[in-house]
Design a protein around this motif. Structure first.
Motif, PDB file in Angstrom:
ATOM      1  N   GLU A 170      46.947  40.167  43.938  1.00 31.39           N
ATOM      2  CA  GLU A 170      47.868  41.096  44.578  1.00 31.39           C
ATOM      3  C   GLU A 170      47.176  41.698  45.797  1.00 31.39           C
ATOM      4  O   GLU A 170      46.079  42.263  45.693  1.00 31.39           O
ATOM      5  CB  GLU A 170      48.263  42.205  43.595  1.00 31.39           C
ATOM      6  CG  GLU A 170      49.364  43.122  44.076  1.00 31.39           C
ATOM      7  CD  GLU A 170      50.727  42.441  44.175  1.00 31.39           C
ATOM      8  OE1 GLU A 170      51.561  42.890  44.984  1.00 31.39           O
ATOM      9  OE2 GLU A 170      50.950  41.456  43.442  1.00 31.39           O
ATOM     10  N   PRO A 171      47.775  41.582  46.994  1.00 30.41           N
ATOM     11  CA  PRO A 171      47.135  42.160  48.180  1.00 30.41           C
ATOM     12  C   PRO A 171      47.122  43.686  48.115  1.00 30.41           C
ATOM     13  O   PRO A 171      48.017  44.304  47.539  1.00 30.41           O
ATOM     14  CB  PRO A 171      48.011  41.657  49.336  1.00 30.41           C
ATOM     15  CG  PRO A 171      49.342  41.368  48.708  1.00 30.41           C
ATOM     16  CD  PRO A 171      49.050  40.911  47.304  1.00 30.41           C
ATOM     17  N   VAL A 172      46.086  44.264  48.699  1.00 24.72           N
ATOM     18  CA  VAL A 172      45.994  45.718  48.815  1.00 24.72           C
ATOM     19  C   VAL A 172      46.620  46.110  50.144  1.00 24.72           C
ATOM     20  O   VAL A 172      46.241  45.593  51.201  1.00 24.72           O
ATOM     21  CB  VAL A 172      44.528  46.188  48.729  1.00 24.72           C
ATOM     22  CG1 VAL A 172      44.410  47.674  49.024  1.00 24.72           C
ATOM     23  CG2 VAL A 172      43.964  45.882  47.342  1.00 24.72           C
ATOM     24  N   GLY A 173      47.586  47.026  50.097  1.00 26.09           N
ATOM     25  CA  GLY A 173      48.395  47.330  51.268  1.00 26.09           C
ATOM     26  C   GLY A 173      47.693  48.088  52.374  1.00 26.09           C
ATOM     27  O   GLY A 173      48.222  48.210  53.468  1.00 26.09           O
ATOM     28  N   GLY A 174      46.495  48.608  52.125  1.00 22.35           N
ATOM     29  CA  GLY A 174      45.801  49.366  53.156  1.00 22.35           C
ATOM     30  C   GLY A 174      44.471  49.850  52.632  1.00 22.35           C
ATOM     31  O   GLY A 174      44.101  49.577  51.493  1.00 22.35           O
ATOM     32  N   PRO A 175      43.727  50.570  53.457  1.00 20.77           N
ATOM     33  CA  PRO A 175      42.434  51.081  53.005  1.00 20.77           C
ATOM     34  C   PRO A 175      42.608  52.254  52.042  1.00 20.77           C
ATOM     35  O   PRO A 175      43.644  52.924  52.038  1.00 20.77           O
ATOM     36  CB  PRO A 175      41.762  51.538  54.308  1.00 20.77           C
ATOM     37  CG  PRO A 175      42.903  51.894  55.204  1.00 20.77           C
ATOM     38  CD  PRO A 175      44.008  50.934  54.862  1.00 20.77           C
ATOM     39  N   GLY A 176      41.623  52.472  51.215  1.00 19.79           N
ATOM     40  CA  GLY A 176      41.655  53.630  50.327  1.00 19.79           C
ATOM     41  C   GLY A 176      41.955  53.259  48.890  1.00 19.79           C
ATOM     42  O   GLY A 176      42.575  52.228  48.597  1.00 19.79           O
ATOM     43  N   ILE A 177      41.529  54.138  47.984  1.00 23.23           N
ATOM     44  CA  ILE A 177      41.652  53.880  46.556  1.00 23.23           C
ATOM     45  C   ILE A 177      43.106  53.978  46.084  1.00 23.23           C
ATOM     46  O   ILE A 177      43.502  53.296  45.145  1.00 23.23           O
ATOM     47  CB  ILE A 177      40.749  54.847  45.767  1.00 23.23           C
ATOM     48  CG1 ILE A 177      39.286  54.614  46.173  1.00 23.23           C
ATOM     49  CG2 ILE A 177      40.895  54.635  44.266  1.00 23.23           C
ATOM     50  CD1 ILE A 177      38.828  53.175  46.033  1.00 23.23           C
ATOM     51  N   ASP A 178      43.934  54.815  46.720  1.00 20.38           N
ATOM     52  CA  ASP A 178      45.351  54.874  46.343  1.00 20.38           C
ATOM     53  C   ASP A 178      45.986  53.487  46.451  1.00 20.38           C
ATOM     54  O   ASP A 178      46.721  53.056  45.554  1.00 20.38           O
ATOM     55  CB  ASP A 178      46.114  55.854  47.243  1.00 20.38           C
ATOM     56  CG  ASP A 178      45.824  57.307  46.906  1.00 20.38           C
ATOM     57  OD1 ASP A 178      45.007  57.556  46.002  1.00 20.38           O
ATOM     58  OD2 ASP A 178      46.402  58.192  47.555  1.00 20.38           O
TER      59      ASP A 178
END
Length: 212
Positions: A170-178
């Motif tokens: 699953e891709p991560v939509g942006g930087p950061g732990i959220d």
């Protein structure tokens, strides 16, 4: 008079130390907690009128030792060997319990079944017992979450269990732990849906193959 002055000085020093310590305590950040459970349940499958409700039970998950903790474990993109255990970013419970609860509730919702993972199933009620082994769960900040799961399902007293391997990304939509936590949540929901499809196939055909 000199003694009084010394006492006042000592009190001032003690007060300064107290303020400094209080400042350190207040500056420490509180942990943020995340869940793998989907925010809204998927639409439940219809249960035929008059049919006995199906129960599912998900056994305790087997996970790599490094993940068996409430702290999130992530890698920085491009750094293959280093992992960070995040004290300030945690799952709502230890990872293996958090994923077990998320999978069991997601599978039950997909099937229109009742979740007996934590108990409560009548002894005579039909049940599908599900086992899950998390072989890999790799979260990369700003990149993706990859997982490899082995799972099996057995309906009632059937002698044959459906044994499957599931690889998800699953891709991560942006930087950061959220963003990492949201991707892990979506991946877990996709795992629930895949296992539910396998259970559905097993109910209609004891010789069913693993779902694609």
């Amino acid at each position: 008079m000199k003694a009084l002055t010394s006492l006042i000085s000592l009190a001032a020093v003690a007060g300064a130390i107290t303020v400094a310590l209080g400042g350190c305590a207040s500056s420490a950040s509180s942990p943020r907690f995340y869940t793998l459970a989907a925010p809204t349940a998927a639409a439940a499958a219809a249960v035929p009128s008059g049919a006995a409700p199906l129960w599912i039970e998900v056994g305790p998950l087997a996970v790599p030792e490094r993940l068996a903790r409430p702290q999130m474990v992530v890698r920085t993109a491009g750094v293959n060997a280093q992992v960070d255990v995040l004290e300030d970013s945690r799952w709502a419970s230890s990872f293996e319990n958090e994923m077990r609860d998320a999978l069991s509730s997601g599978i039950a919702s997909q099937l229109g079944a009742l979740d007996g993972t934590r108990g409560g199933r009548p002894a005579a009620a039909p049940v599908v017992r599900i086992s899950v082994q998390v072989r890999r769960f790799d979260a990369v900040d700003g990149s993706r979450v990859d997982a490899s799961l082995g799972w099996s399902a057995r309906h009632g007293e059937q002698s044959r269990a459906l044994v499957c391997q599931l690889n998800l990304s699953e891709p991560v939509g942006g930087p950061g732990i959220d963003a990492v936590a949201q991707s892990a949540q979506r991946l877990t929901a996709n795992a629930s849906a895949a296992i539910a499809r396998g259970v559905t196939a097993l109910q209609s055909n004891p010789d069913a193959a693993c779902p694609v």
